[in-house]
Scaffold this active site. Structure first.
Site, PDB file in Angstrom:
ATOM      1  N   TYR A 294      40.435  23.475  17.901  1.00 38.43           N
ATOM      2  CA  TYR A 294      40.586  23.911  16.306  1.00 38.43           C
ATOM      3  C   TYR A 294      41.753  25.199  16.761  1.00 38.43           C
ATOM      4  O   TYR A 294      41.788  26.052  15.688  1.00 38.43           O
ATOM      5  CB  TYR A 294      39.459  24.213  15.736  1.00 38.43           C
ATOM      6  CG  TYR A 294      38.674  25.420  16.087  1.00 38.43           C
ATOM      7  CD1 TYR A 294      38.543  26.455  15.089  1.00 38.43           C
ATOM      8  CD2 TYR A 294      37.751  25.482  17.134  1.00 38.43           C
ATOM      9  CE1 TYR A 294      37.773  27.632  15.421  1.00 38.43           C
ATOM     10  CE2 TYR A 294      36.916  26.434  17.373  1.00 38.43           C
ATOM     11  CZ  TYR A 294      37.057  27.693  16.608  1.00 38.43           C
ATOM     12  OH  TYR A 294      36.340  28.844  16.901  1.00 38.43           O
ATOM     13  N   ALA A 295      41.840  25.808  17.946  1.00 36.74           N
ATOM     14  CA  ALA A 295      42.631  26.806  18.043  1.00 36.74           C
ATOM     15  C   ALA A 295      43.545  26.939  18.854  1.00 36.74           C
ATOM     16  O   ALA A 295      43.610  26.052  19.797  1.00 36.74           O
ATOM     17  CB  ALA A 295      41.775  28.184  17.957  1.00 36.74           C
ATOM     18  N   ILE A 296      44.635  27.618  19.056  1.00 36.14           N
ATOM     19  CA  ILE A 296      45.693  27.940  19.996  1.00 36.14           C
ATOM     20  C   ILE A 296      45.391  29.414  20.448  1.00 36.14           C
ATOM     21  O   ILE A 296      45.298  30.310  19.575  1.00 36.14           O
ATOM     22  CB  ILE A 296      47.173  28.093  19.465  1.00 36.14           C
ATOM     23  CG1 ILE A 296      47.366  26.448  18.840  1.00 36.14           C
ATOM     24  CG2 ILE A 296      48.009  28.041  20.660  1.00 36.14           C
ATOM     25  CD1 ILE A 296      48.643  26.196  18.330  1.00 36.14           C
ATOM     26  N   VAL A 297      45.392  29.745  21.714  1.00 36.10           N
ATOM     27  CA  VAL A 297      45.269  30.984  22.238  1.00 36.10           C
ATOM     28  C   VAL A 297      46.483  31.534  23.068  1.00 36.10           C
ATOM     29  O   VAL A 297      47.051  30.853  23.621  1.00 36.10           O
ATOM     30  CB  VAL A 297      43.795  30.938  23.191  1.00 36.10           C
ATOM     31  CG1 VAL A 297      43.440  32.244  23.902  1.00 36.10           C
ATOM     32  CG2 VAL A 297      42.648  30.332  22.768  1.00 36.10           C
TER      33      VAL A 297
ATOM     34  N   GLY B  99      46.623  28.606  26.074  1.00 35.89           N
ATOM     35  CA  GLY B  99      45.974  27.317  26.053  1.00 35.89           C
ATOM     36  C   GLY B  99      45.771  26.925  24.715  1.00 35.89           C
ATOM     37  O   GLY B  99      46.097  27.550  23.651  1.00 35.89           O
ATOM     38  N   GLU B 100      45.072  25.707  24.397  1.00 31.09           N
ATOM     39  CA  GLU B 100      44.940  25.248  23.199  1.00 31.09           C
ATOM     40  C   GLU B 100      43.610  24.351  23.179  1.00 31.09           C
ATOM     41  O   GLU B 100      43.389  23.668  23.934  1.00 31.09           O
ATOM     42  CB  GLU B 100      46.045  24.388  22.962  1.00 31.09           C
ATOM     43  CG  GLU B 100      45.887  23.794  21.507  1.00 31.09           C
ATOM     44  CD  GLU B 100      47.302  23.046  20.941  1.00 31.09           C
ATOM     45  OE1 GLU B 100      48.361  23.409  21.760  1.00 31.09           O
ATOM     46  OE2 GLU B 100      47.303  22.655  19.648  1.00 31.09           O
ATOM     47  N   GLY B 101      42.780  24.729  22.114  1.00 29.58           N
ATOM     48  CA  GLY B 101      41.702  23.750  22.186  1.00 29.58           C
ATOM     49  C   GLY B 101      41.737  23.019  20.756  1.00 29.58           C
ATOM     50  O   GLY B 101      42.627  23.008  20.326  1.00 29.58           O
TER      51      GLY B 101
ATOM     52  N   ASP C  45      26.050  25.232  22.425  1.00 36.48           N
ATOM     53  CA  ASP C  45      27.176  24.323  23.217  1.00 36.48           C
ATOM     54  C   ASP C  45      27.249  25.105  24.503  1.00 36.48           C
ATOM     55  O   ASP C  45      28.399  25.225  24.986  1.00 36.48           O
ATOM     56  CB  ASP C  45      28.424  24.437  22.243  1.00 36.48           C
ATOM     57  CG  ASP C  45      29.341  23.335  22.972  1.00 36.48           C
ATOM     58  OD1 ASP C  45      28.771  22.662  23.649  1.00 36.48           O
ATOM     59  OD2 ASP C  45      30.616  23.427  22.805  1.00 36.48           O
TER      60      ASP C  45
ATOM     61  N   LYS D  80      44.445  31.653  17.476  1.00 38.47           N
ATOM     62  CA  LYS D  80      44.834  31.460  16.104  1.00 38.47           C
ATOM     63  C   LYS D  80      44.209  30.262  15.588  1.00 38.47           C
ATOM     64  O   LYS D  80      44.445  29.064  16.412  1.00 38.47           O
ATOM     65  CB  LYS D  80      46.363  31.526  16.125  1.00 38.47           C
ATOM     66  CG  LYS D  80      47.063  31.110  14.975  1.00 38.47           C
ATOM     67  CD  LYS D  80      48.583  31.117  15.076  1.00 38.47           C
ATOM     68  CE  LYS D  80      49.107  30.757  13.669  1.00 38.47           C
ATOM     69  NZ  LYS D  80      50.805  30.880  13.699  1.00 38.47           N
TER      70      LYS D  80
HETATM   71  N1  LIG Z   1      39.377  35.454  25.972  1.00 37.86           N
HETATM   72  C1  LIG Z   1      40.319  34.269  26.465  1.00 37.86           C
HETATM   73  N2  LIG Z   1      41.003  35.079  27.529  1.00 37.86           N
HETATM   74  C2  LIG Z   1      41.829  34.278  28.385  1.00 37.86           C
HETATM   75  N3  LIG Z   1      42.156  32.793  28.060  1.00 37.86           N
HETATM   76  C3  LIG Z   1      41.360  32.317  27.043  1.00 37.86           C
HETATM   77  C4  LIG Z   1      40.291  33.017  26.422  1.00 37.86           C
HETATM   78  N4  LIG Z   1      39.908  32.058  25.425  1.00 37.86           N
HETATM   79  C5  LIG Z   1      40.416  30.838  25.491  1.00 37.86           C
HETATM   80  N5  LIG Z   1      41.200  31.084  26.425  1.00 37.86           N
HETATM   81  C6  LIG Z   1      42.071  29.965  26.995  1.00 37.86           C
HETATM   82  O1  LIG Z   1      42.625  29.215  25.860  1.00 37.86           O
HETATM   83  C7  LIG Z   1      42.276  27.915  26.032  1.00 37.86           C
HETATM   84  C8  LIG Z   1      41.679  27.175  24.976  1.00 37.86           C
HETATM   85  O2  LIG Z   1      40.474  27.705  24.348  1.00 37.86           O
HETATM   86  P1  LIG Z   1      39.745  27.469  22.878  1.00 37.86           P
HETATM   87  O3  LIG Z   1      38.252  28.370  23.115  1.00 37.86           O
HETATM   88  O4  LIG Z   1      40.431  27.247  21.938  1.00 37.86           O
HETATM   89  O5  LIG Z   1      39.236  25.820  23.493  1.00 37.86           O
HETATM   90  P2  LIG Z   1      38.497  25.223  24.403  1.00 37.86           P
HETATM   91  O6  LIG Z   1      37.190  25.935  24.665  1.00 37.86           O
HETATM   92  O7  LIG Z   1      39.155  25.090  25.615  1.00 37.86           O
HETATM   93  O8  LIG Z   1      38.324  23.853  23.794  1.00 37.86           O
HETATM   94  P3  LIG Z   1      37.284  23.487  22.623  1.00 37.86           P
HETATM   95  O9  LIG Z   1      38.405  22.807  21.912  1.00 37.86           O
HETATM   96  O10 LIG Z   1      36.368  22.424  23.276  1.00 37.86           O
HETATM   97  O11 LIG Z   1      36.545  24.514  22.199  1.00 37.86           O
HETATM   98  C9  LIG Z   1      41.054  27.881  27.111  1.00 37.86           C
HETATM   99  O12 LIG Z   1      40.950  26.573  27.635  1.00 37.86           O
HETATM  100  C10 LIG Z   1      41.409  28.866  27.863  1.00 37.86           C
HETATM  101  O13 LIG Z   1      42.255  28.677  28.967  1.00 37.86           O
END
Ligand SMILES: Nc1ncnc2c1ncn2[C@@H]1O[C@H](COP(=O)(O)OP(=O)(O)OP(=O)(O)O)[C@@H](O)[C@H]1O
Lengths: 405, 379
Positions: free
Chosen positions: A76-79, A72-74, A192, A96
């Protein structure tokens, strides 16, 4: 007896630090020997020469993990999914940090905060940071425990697929309460808290994640930003522009997560900041000098007239009655307008709700996200929507009823 | 402050990265620094050999090329047998540059905890990096800027760079990544300031009778109220200077550092306080504590509790800084260019731009001299 500030680090710590230094030294000698005799014409080009001790240590960390598919992607990061090289059955999430185009001041504040706090906080209900390394292009990678079962928001929203009851809510709230107690005990504000920052582990446990807005609050009088916490979960003191605040901001957010778990809808979904304040006034009560001395002096204090009195117990009983009398009492204390009177994390853990019936569900028996391709058959002892007992059925119906209000 | 708070304070410290990653025995710390120094010295020698070989090569290739460019190129390389810094010399210079960090922080009006954190970043960074590899005058600016981020004291980069003479934003940022790597991506630093306030509050409360004297330490010290306040001030000075400049953070907990600085301020008062807390001074626990605090106090006393270097120290630092100029790793001088190559940014491949920057930078470095780095702008 208060002797502990005087306690000398014991022998155990001595061994530990000696071991750390030793491994550093081993890393160092490895570098020395591998660099070998330099050949002036063949040597590495400037800037890419043999590794520094710090570089070598980074390389060692990086070598321990294999990065896999994107999860997934938020903002500021790509997971990515990943695993431990020496044991492919040990899954991890590799987050990342993106290099931000529009942020020209180096490492982004979110990443700095997340790293700073996750490095220090180790608790079963807080996502654990297993390692940090940087890739060749100097992107930071946070190795986090892998939490495959989505987040609390997914469970709350999947009204058809996931049924849950008061005992389940109590279990989730208990884990959330302990997580935030631990943060506050360590002088960290999360800032948050919301359902989609509460991730669910393979064993059903809840993990507080996303420390991108967290900060320490060692000095209670220090000016802090009021532009934190997602609007629906933001407490009135922040909406009114308070610049010095406390752990009470997180407690308000927890209260709204609690409310949302019960009614399966956000309790105060304001469209704008002004609307958010109106919703608080209407559904919790209007903050006034009477119930909150000093509130009118806050910079952005403005409330709709006429003032709505603080909602009585009857209001909460009608909406949140499924949580029981003790549960309603706890919720009301979390939503006290005046942050100085709001219940603290420690008091939450001491509240009578935890001892009253029903007992919280054991985490391995908690409902998990249902249906779809993501379904992890072996983890789901009971299918989505299937309830395990009488009590659950009744509670779930009542909860569904609540959500239609 | 009640006893349960104090106990959790200690537990919290044990789970911190400061304890887990940044605590050493004196022997293991020395071993680490020696390895770092040795490794860096070897690499400086290799790098200089490589650079000389390249230079010889290019001057052979174009023996009648523009003589000016040749002489300019050679001028950046040290001549003759390399005389590298020893570990002891590096340590002395680090203290000197940590003082510079404090002074720059003061010049920029940064709060105590930002300055204190920046100095610890310097000290941590230079356990696994050598001054011969990374220029301390550059790293200290980066450490200070990065500490404003980690301590939540927002400071705009352009303003920050502007306030320091001959400093561009990219100079500050170029070594940020190196810094974070050297810090092993742990940014939290536990300072003794809050513990000091707690202990002084308790002492004052005892002096005023708000906390009754339990009698185990005998009669209360004379004039206790006044002495608490004086000790508070003295201890604070030590915590803001000596505690940061010595190695005490690597060897002792914040509470120990705090008590040791109070002990220096008023030994009789603090021995009484320890007896009061530990049920006398004769028991094993109290003896152990006193031993540790004595070690810590001794270390604190090795560095003058002032921001400016004493004349003697300053003179020695000048000599050492001169020596450092002759044994720097030539491949790690232009950190901005290095950073761009690593990031693989768009400009990185543009040879012309790189070369221009390099010349600019060398000029600035020469003008400013290595000792103090770019000077401070008058406020
Ligand atoms: N520890 C983890 N285990 C499994 N999946 C994860 C984990 N952390 C994040 N993810 C997946 O990656 C996605 C992106 O996570 P990230 O924390 O970067 O952003 P977010 O919380 O979705 O958005 P924001 O930008 O508002 O923080 C998540 O929506 C989730 O699906």
């Amino acid at each position: 007896m208060a002797l502990s500030p005087l306690v000398v680090p014991g022998s155990a710590s001595g061994e530990r630090t000696a071991a750390t230094a030793k491994s550093k030294l081993q890393a160092a000698s490895a570098v020395t020997s591998s660099s070998g005799t330099p050949n002036p014409n063949n040597g590495p080009p400037p800037g890419s020469g043999g590794a520094d001790l710090a570089e070598q240590m980074n390389e060692d960390e990086k070598q321990k993990y294999i990065k896999g598919k994107k999860l997934g992607e938020g903002t500021y990061a790509i997971v990515y999914l990943g695993h431990v090289k020496s044991d492919p059955s040990k899954l991890v999430a590799i987050k990342k940090i993106k290099i931000q185009e529009d942020y020209k001041e180096g490492l982004a504040p979110d990443a700095v905060r997340e790293l700073k706090h996750l490095q220090e906080l180790s608790h079963p209900n807080i996502i654990s940071l297993l390692s940090v390394f940087s890739s060749r292009d100097q992107n930071l990678n946070l190795v986090l425990e892998y939490l495959p079962l989505g987040d609390l928001e997914m469970l709350i929203k999947d009204i058809e697929g996931v049924r849950y009851g008061a005992a389940d809510i109590k279990a989730w709230m208990g884990m959330l309460g302990r997580a935030i107690w631990f943060c506050h005990e360590n002088f960290v504000l999360h800032r948050d808290i919301k359902p989609n920052n509460l991730l669910i582990a393979a064993d059903g446990g809840i993990k507080l994640a996303d420390f991108g807005l967290a900060r320490s609050f060692a000095d209670p009088y220090r000016v802090m930003s009021n532009m934190v916490i997602t609007r629906w979960y933001r407490p009135p003191e922040l909406l009114f522009g308070a610049r010095s605040y406390s752990g009470a901001v997180d407690i308000w957010s927890i209260g709204l997560v609690f409310a949302e778990l019960v009614i399966r809808n956000p309790y105060l979904p304001g469209d704008t900041e002004v609307d958010q304040i109106s919703k608080i006034c209407a559904l919790v009560g209007t903050p006034t000098e009477e119930n909150w001395p000093g509130v009118s002096k806050l910079e952005h204090y403005a409330v709709p007239a006429p003032a709505t009195p603080i909602q009585p117990v009857a209001h909460y009983n009608s909406m949140f009655g499924t949580a029981g009398a003790e549960g309603v009492d706890l919720l009301m204390k979390m939503l006290i307008l005046d942050p100085r009177k709001r219940i603290t994390a420690r008091q939450i853990l001491e509240h009578g709700w935890w001892k009253s019936e029903p007992k919280p569900t054991k985490k391995q028996n908690l409902p998990k996200k249902g249906g779809g391709l993501e379904k992890l058959g072996e983890d789901l002892k009971r299918g989505p929507g299937v309830l395990d007992d009488e009590r659950g059925t009744k509670v779930a119906r009542k909860l569904d009823f609540g959500s239609m209000k | 402050m009640n006893s349960s708070n104090v106990i959790t304070e200690d537990d919290r410290y044990r789970s911190s990265t400061q304890f887990r990653l940044w605590s050493f025995t004196p022997a293991s710390l020395l071993a680490l620094r020696s390895t770092t120094n040795q490794l860096a010295a070897d690499r400086v020698r290799e790098a200089v050999r490589r650079a000389r070989a390249r230079e010889a090569q290019s001057s052979a290739d174009a023996s009648d090329a523009d003589p000016e460019s040749k002489s300019r190129a050679t001028s950046t390389l040290p001549e003759g047998e390399l005389d590298c810094l020893t570990v002891e010399e590096e340590l002395k210079l680090i203290v000197f540059y940590c003082r510079q960090t404090l002074q720059l922080g003061k010049h920029l009006n940064l709060p105590t905890d930002v300055n204190a954190t920046a100095v610890q970043y310097m000290k941590r960074f230079y356990t696994t990096n050598s001054l011969m590899t990374y220029d301390p005058a550059t790293i200290l600016r980066t450490a200070l800027f990065f500490a404003t981020k980690t301590e939540n004291h927002y400071y705009r980069l352009s303003k920050f760079a502007e306030a320091i003479d001959k400093t561009k934003p990219e100079d500050v940022l170029a070594s940020e990544y190196l810094l974070t790597q050297g810090l092993r991506f742990t940014f939290d630093v536990r300072h003794p300031y809050r513990a000091l306030e707690g202990a002084v509050m308790e002492l004052c409360a005892i002096a005023e009778g708000a906390i009754p004297n339990n009698g185990v330490a005998g009669e209360m010290p004379r004039n206790m109220d006044y002495r608490c306040k004086v000790a508070h001030g003295t201890a604070k000075e030590f915590l803001k200077t000596s505690a940061l400049l010595t190695d005490v953070y690597f060897h002792f907990s914040p509470s120990q550092i705090m008590l040791a600085s109070l002990l220096i301020a008023d030994e009789e008062l603090i021995r009484w306080y320890i007896a009061f807390k530990l049920g006398g001074l004769q028991n094993a626990m109290a003896q152990k504590v006193l031993g540790t605090l004595a070690d810590c106090a001794q270390m604190l006393r090795t560095v003058e509790p002032q921001m400016q270097s004493p004349a003697e120290e300053s003179k020695e630092a000048r000599t050492l800084a001169k020596k450092l100029r002759k044994c720097r790793n030539p491949e790690k001088i232009d950190l901005v260019a290095l950073q761009q190559t690593k990031r693989g940014g768009d400009n990185a491949n543009d040879e012309k731009i790189l070369k221009k920057r390099k010349l600019e930078r060398e000029k600035v470095a020469q003008e400013a001299g290595d000792l103090f780095g770019p000077g401070l702008k008058k406020p």
